[in-house]
Design a protein around this motif. Structure first.
Motif, short mmCIF file in Angstrom:
data_model
loop_
_atom_site.label_atom_id
_atom_site.label_comp_id
_atom_site.label_asym_id
_atom_site.label_seq_id
_atom_site.Cartn_x
_atom_site.Cartn_y
_atom_site.Cartn_z
N LYS A 75 -31.22 -39.94 -56.59
CA LYS A 75 -31.85 -38.31 -56.57
C LYS A 75 -31.42 -37.43 -55.94
CE LYS A 75 -36.16 -40.84 -57.61
NZ LYS A 75 -37.48 -41.44 -57.22
N ASP A 76 -30.87 -37.82 -54.61
CA ASP A 76 -30.28 -37.29 -53.58
C ASP A 76 -28.92 -37.53 -52.86
OD1 ASP A 76 -29.63 -35.97 -51.10
OD2 ASP A 76 -31.96 -35.66 -50.44
N ILE A 77 -28.05 -36.90 -53.42
CA ILE A 77 -26.77 -37.64 -53.13
C ILE A 77 -26.33 -37.57 -51.83
CG2 ILE A 77 -25.12 -35.43 -53.53
CD1 ILE A 77 -23.49 -37.53 -55.66
N GLN A 78 -26.73 -36.45 -51.21
CA GLN A 78 -26.44 -36.51 -49.69
C GLN A 78 -27.24 -37.65 -49.01
OE1 GLN A 78 -23.80 -34.59 -48.12
NE2 GLN A 78 -24.35 -36.16 -46.53
N LYS A 79 -28.53 -37.94 -49.16
CA LYS A 79 -29.24 -39.05 -48.60
C LYS A 79 -28.57 -40.23 -48.94
CE LYS A 79 -33.61 -40.69 -48.58
NZ LYS A 79 -35.28 -40.96 -49.19
N ALA A 80 -28.10 -40.49 -50.31
CA ALA A 80 -27.47 -41.74 -50.68
C ALA A 80 -26.17 -42.12 -49.89
CB ALA A 80 -27.22 -41.73 -52.13
N HIS A 81 -25.37 -40.98 -49.89
CA HIS A 81 -24.21 -40.92 -49.17
C HIS A 81 -24.40 -41.53 -47.51
CE1 HIS A 81 -21.48 -39.26 -46.11
NE2 HIS A 81 -20.46 -39.63 -46.67
N ASP A 82 -25.28 -40.47 -46.84
CA ASP A 82 -25.71 -41.01 -45.63
C ASP A 82 -26.20 -42.51 -45.25
OD1 ASP A 82 -25.32 -38.50 -44.92
OD2 ASP A 82 -27.41 -37.89 -44.93
N PHE A 83 -27.00 -43.14 -46.32
CA PHE A 83 -27.12 -44.38 -46.34
C PHE A 83 -25.98 -45.39 -46.36
CE2 PHE A 83 -27.87 -48.33 -48.80
CZ PHE A 83 -28.55 -49.15 -47.60
N ASN A 123 -23.54 -44.30 -43.18
CA ASN A 123 -23.97 -44.66 -41.87
C ASN A 123 -24.62 -45.92 -41.62
OD1 ASN A 123 -23.17 -41.85 -41.39
ND2 ASN A 123 -25.31 -41.17 -41.78
N ILE A 124 -25.33 -46.61 -42.75
CA ILE A 124 -25.65 -47.79 -42.54
C ILE A 124 -24.53 -49.16 -42.81
CG2 ILE A 124 -27.54 -49.55 -43.07
CD1 ILE A 124 -28.15 -46.91 -41.55
N LEU A 125 -23.81 -48.94 -44.12
CA LEU A 125 -23.04 -49.93 -44.62
C LEU A 125 -21.63 -49.58 -44.28
CD1 LEU A 125 -24.68 -51.09 -47.69
CD2 LEU A 125 -25.19 -51.93 -45.53
N GLY A 126 -21.22 -48.47 -43.64
CA GLY A 126 -20.03 -48.42 -43.52
C GLY A 126 -19.13 -47.72 -44.24
N PHE A 127 -19.40 -47.21 -45.32
CA PHE A 127 -18.61 -46.86 -46.60
C PHE A 127 -18.08 -45.46 -46.25
CE2 PHE A 127 -20.63 -50.05 -49.01
CZ PHE A 127 -19.69 -50.38 -50.02
N GLN A 128 -17.00 -45.13 -46.90
CA GLN A 128 -16.27 -43.81 -46.62
C GLN A 128 -16.12 -42.97 -47.99
OE1 GLN A 128 -12.46 -44.27 -44.33
NE2 GLN A 128 -13.95 -44.42 -42.44
N MET A 165 -19.72 -38.69 -56.41
CA MET A 165 -18.96 -39.14 -55.37
C MET A 165 -18.68 -40.64 -55.47
SD MET A 165 -20.84 -38.96 -51.50
CE MET A 165 -21.28 -37.01 -51.71
N ILE A 166 -17.53 -40.65 -54.63
CA ILE A 166 -16.79 -41.95 -54.73
C ILE A 166 -16.97 -42.42 -53.36
CG2 ILE A 166 -14.89 -43.60 -55.15
CD1 ILE A 166 -14.11 -41.65 -57.33
N LEU A 167 -17.38 -43.73 -52.86
CA LEU A 167 -17.56 -44.13 -51.49
C LEU A 167 -16.61 -45.64 -51.45
CD1 LEU A 167 -21.32 -43.90 -51.02
CD2 LEU A 167 -19.28 -42.32 -50.45
N LYS A 168 -15.89 -45.94 -50.56
CA LYS A 168 -15.12 -47.10 -50.50
C LYS A 168 -15.38 -47.73 -49.15
CE LYS A 168 -11.41 -46.04 -53.77
NZ LYS A 168 -10.16 -45.84 -53.93
N ARG A 169 -15.14 -49.00 -49.23
CA ARG A 169 -15.28 -49.82 -47.98
C ARG A 169 -14.44 -50.99 -48.21
NH1 ARG A 169 -19.25 -51.99 -43.43
NH2 ARG A 169 -17.77 -53.29 -42.26
N ASP A 170 -13.39 -51.25 -47.57
CA ASP A 170 -12.56 -52.41 -47.79
C ASP A 170 -12.23 -52.40 -49.23
OD1 ASP A 170 -12.59 -53.19 -45.07
OD2 ASP A 170 -14.56 -54.25 -45.55
N ASP A 171 -12.17 -53.75 -50.16
CA ASP A 171 -12.23 -53.55 -51.40
C ASP A 171 -13.31 -53.14 -52.37
OD1 ASP A 171 -9.50 -54.72 -51.01
OD2 ASP A 171 -10.36 -56.88 -51.05
N ALA A 172 -14.31 -52.76 -51.84
CA ALA A 172 -15.58 -52.48 -52.51
C ALA A 172 -15.54 -50.86 -52.82
CB ALA A 172 -16.74 -52.73 -51.68
N GLU A 173 -15.85 -50.46 -53.90
CA GLU A 173 -15.96 -49.03 -54.18
C GLU A 173 -17.41 -48.83 -55.14
OE1 GLU A 173 -13.67 -46.36 -57.40
OE2 GLU A 173 -12.36 -47.38 -55.97
N LEU A 174 -17.96 -47.66 -54.69
CA LEU A 174 -19.18 -47.32 -55.26
C LEU A 174 -19.28 -45.86 -55.78
CD1 LEU A 174 -21.99 -48.38 -52.66
CD2 LEU A 174 -21.41 -49.48 -54.72
N HIS A 175 -19.70 -45.46 -56.92
CA HIS A 175 -19.61 -44.42 -57.47
C HIS A 175 -21.21 -43.83 -57.57
CE1 HIS A 175 -15.48 -44.86 -59.67
NE2 HIS A 175 -15.44 -45.09 -58.73
#
Length: 125
Positions: free
Chosen positions: A21-29, A32-37, A49-59
């Motif tokens: 619902k709120d892409i900035q709030k989702a990004h921040d979670f 900031n909490i799970l360490g995705f970039q 938005m695409i977020l990655k951490r190690d081999d994991a990727e979330l869209h």
């Protein structure tokens, strides 16, 4: 009949698309909490938005009218499920299925992200 399973086609990564619902709030979670970039964003205002951490990727996709599904929408394999469980608990997230060791070789739990998306988190034991 020939099927795609009969073809020598290699599949690459598959990334879950999480409606938010709120892409900035989702990004921040996730950042900031799970360490995705964040590695990519699109739109003005940002709607994807695409977020990655190690081999994991979330869209993440902006869906202002998003209503969460009553089932898991993503499964994450991690190296320390107990640490992720502590982070989710400390952050006050709703734990849907408690952390437990399964008879099929995983230690796992399910949480809801801030948008109600249910994420199954597991560690191979």
């Amino acid at each position: 009949m020939t099927t795609i399973a009969d073809q020598p086609i290699r599949f690459g990564r598959v990334a879950p698309m999480l409606p938010v619902k709120d892409i900035q709030k989702a990004h921040d979670f996730y950042a900031n909490i799970l360490g995705f970039q964040k590695t990519f964003e699109n739109g003005n205002p940002v709607g994807f938005m695409i977020l990655k951490r190690d081999d994991a990727e979330l869209h993440l996709t902006l869906q202002p009218a998003h209503k969460s599904a009553p089932f898991n929408v993503a499964h994450m394999l991690v190296g320390d499920v107990d640490a992720i469980h502590r982070l989710c608990s400390d952050y006050g997230l709703r734990i849907i299925k408690r952390l437990e060791t399964k008879d099929y070789g995983l230690r796992a739990f399910v949480f809801e992200d801030p948008d109600g998306n249910r994420i199954d988190v597991a560690q191979v034991i």
